[in-house]
Design an enzyme around this catalytic site. Structure first.
Site, mmCIF file in Angstrom:
data_model
loop_
_atom_site.group_PDB
_atom_site.id
_atom_site.type_symbol
_atom_site.label_atom_id
_atom_site.label_comp_id
_atom_site.label_asym_id
_atom_site.label_seq_id
_atom_site.Cartn_x
_atom_site.Cartn_y
_atom_site.Cartn_z
ATOM 1 N N VAL A 96 -80.665 -8.235 -33.222
ATOM 2 C CA VAL A 96 -79.019 -8.380 -33.530
ATOM 3 C C VAL A 96 -78.283 -9.598 -32.713
ATOM 4 O O VAL A 96 -78.643 -9.641 -31.293
ATOM 5 C CB VAL A 96 -78.193 -7.238 -33.573
ATOM 6 C CG1 VAL A 96 -76.781 -7.385 -33.553
ATOM 7 C CG2 VAL A 96 -78.834 -5.930 -34.011
ATOM 8 N N HIS A 100 -76.419 -7.630 -25.897
ATOM 9 C CA HIS A 100 -76.050 -6.291 -25.775
ATOM 10 C C HIS A 100 -77.083 -5.858 -24.937
ATOM 11 O O HIS A 100 -78.441 -6.025 -24.739
ATOM 12 C CB HIS A 100 -76.363 -5.446 -27.127
ATOM 13 C CG HIS A 100 -77.491 -5.769 -27.885
ATOM 14 N ND1 HIS A 100 -77.722 -6.778 -28.511
ATOM 15 C CD2 HIS A 100 -78.836 -5.306 -27.767
ATOM 16 C CE1 HIS A 100 -79.017 -7.038 -29.118
ATOM 17 N NE2 HIS A 100 -79.480 -5.993 -28.819
ATOM 18 N N HIS A 102 -79.084 -2.399 -23.561
ATOM 19 C CA HIS A 102 -79.544 -1.194 -23.822
ATOM 20 C C HIS A 102 -79.502 -0.198 -22.730
ATOM 21 O O HIS A 102 -80.049 -0.694 -21.804
ATOM 22 C CB HIS A 102 -81.030 -1.150 -24.466
ATOM 23 C CG HIS A 102 -81.256 -1.822 -25.720
ATOM 24 N ND1 HIS A 102 -81.508 -1.275 -26.971
ATOM 25 C CD2 HIS A 102 -81.277 -3.125 -25.947
ATOM 26 C CE1 HIS A 102 -81.723 -2.193 -27.933
ATOM 27 N NE2 HIS A 102 -81.770 -3.403 -27.299
HETATM 28 P P1 AMP Z 1 -82.183 -5.550 -30.079
HETATM 29 O O1 AMP Z 1 -83.878 -5.190 -30.966
HETATM 30 O O2 AMP Z 1 -82.525 -5.596 -28.704
HETATM 31 O O3 AMP Z 1 -81.613 -6.636 -30.759
HETATM 32 O O4 AMP Z 1 -81.510 -4.310 -30.234
HETATM 33 C C1 AMP Z 1 -80.647 -4.155 -31.327
HETATM 34 C C2 AMP Z 1 -80.413 -2.325 -31.428
HETATM 35 O O5 AMP Z 1 -79.398 -2.213 -32.430
HETATM 36 C C3 AMP Z 1 -81.809 -1.653 -31.874
HETATM 37 O O6 AMP Z 1 -81.951 -0.946 -30.888
HETATM 38 C C4 AMP Z 1 -81.127 -1.084 -33.131
HETATM 39 O O7 AMP Z 1 -81.861 0.519 -33.250
HETATM 40 C C5 AMP Z 1 -79.706 -0.854 -33.308
HETATM 41 N N1 AMP Z 1 -78.782 -0.981 -34.041
HETATM 42 C C6 AMP Z 1 -78.909 -1.535 -35.270
HETATM 43 N N2 AMP Z 1 -78.081 -1.381 -36.163
HETATM 44 C C7 AMP Z 1 -77.057 -0.280 -35.478
HETATM 45 C C8 AMP Z 1 -76.196 0.529 -35.993
HETATM 46 N N3 AMP Z 1 -75.687 0.477 -37.193
HETATM 47 N N4 AMP Z 1 -75.630 1.439 -35.083
HETATM 48 C C9 AMP Z 1 -76.221 1.868 -33.896
HETATM 49 N N5 AMP Z 1 -77.298 0.975 -33.350
HETATM 50 C C10 AMP Z 1 -77.771 -0.004 -34.211
#
Ligand code: AMP
Length: 114
Positions: A96, A100, A102
């Site tokens: 995304v 962010h 985690h």
């Molecule tokens: P990254 O892979 O570091 O970009 O992390 C993106 C994170 O967003 C992943 O762990 C996904 O599971 C999480 N994610 C994607 N869509 C959503 C959503 N609608 N609500 C909550 N988490 C999400």
């Protein structure tokens, strides 16, 4: 490829999320695919696509995100040990395009990560 910025939709309350904290600078919500018993995402309201896009003007914001992470870890019961992860760009697993952290905890976390 980096997907659409779904986090903007969460920020705008266009799609639901299990929000655990929000203020004028950031929002935190449970990850939809948790990788640990506690897996929360902490995102700034400001659009910053990746860690590599950070500017000097973002220093205070970054400090704030860290403080929120530490306070949330206590609030969510993982103050005994947690991990704060930030994936930068596709090669590191970023999916995304909105900066962010985690926040993961609630189990033993191995090292090194994959
Ligand atoms: P990254 O892979 O570091 O970009 O992390 C993106 C994170 O967003 C992943 O762990 C996904 O599971 C999480 N994610 C994607 N869509 C959503 C959503 N609608 N609500 C909550 N988490 C999400």
């Amino acid at each position: 490829m980096l997907s659409q910025n779904i986090f903007l939709k969460i920020l705008d309350k266009e799609i639901p999320a299990r929000i655990v904290y929000e203020d004028d600078r950031c929002i935190a919500f449970h990850d939809v695919h948790p990788q640990a018993p506690v897996h929360v995402l902490i995102i700034p309201r400001k659009v910053i696509p990746t860690h590599a896009d950070l500017k000097a003007e973002d220093i205070e914001l970054l400090g704030h995100l860290h403080l929120v992470a530490a306070q949330l870890a206590e609030k969510l019961g993982i103050g005994d040990g947690y991990r704060l992860v930030l994936n930068c760009k596709e090669r590191a697993g970023q999916t995304v395009p909105h900066l962010h952290f985690h926040l993961l905890g609630g189990r033993d976390l191995s090292w090194p990560p994959g």
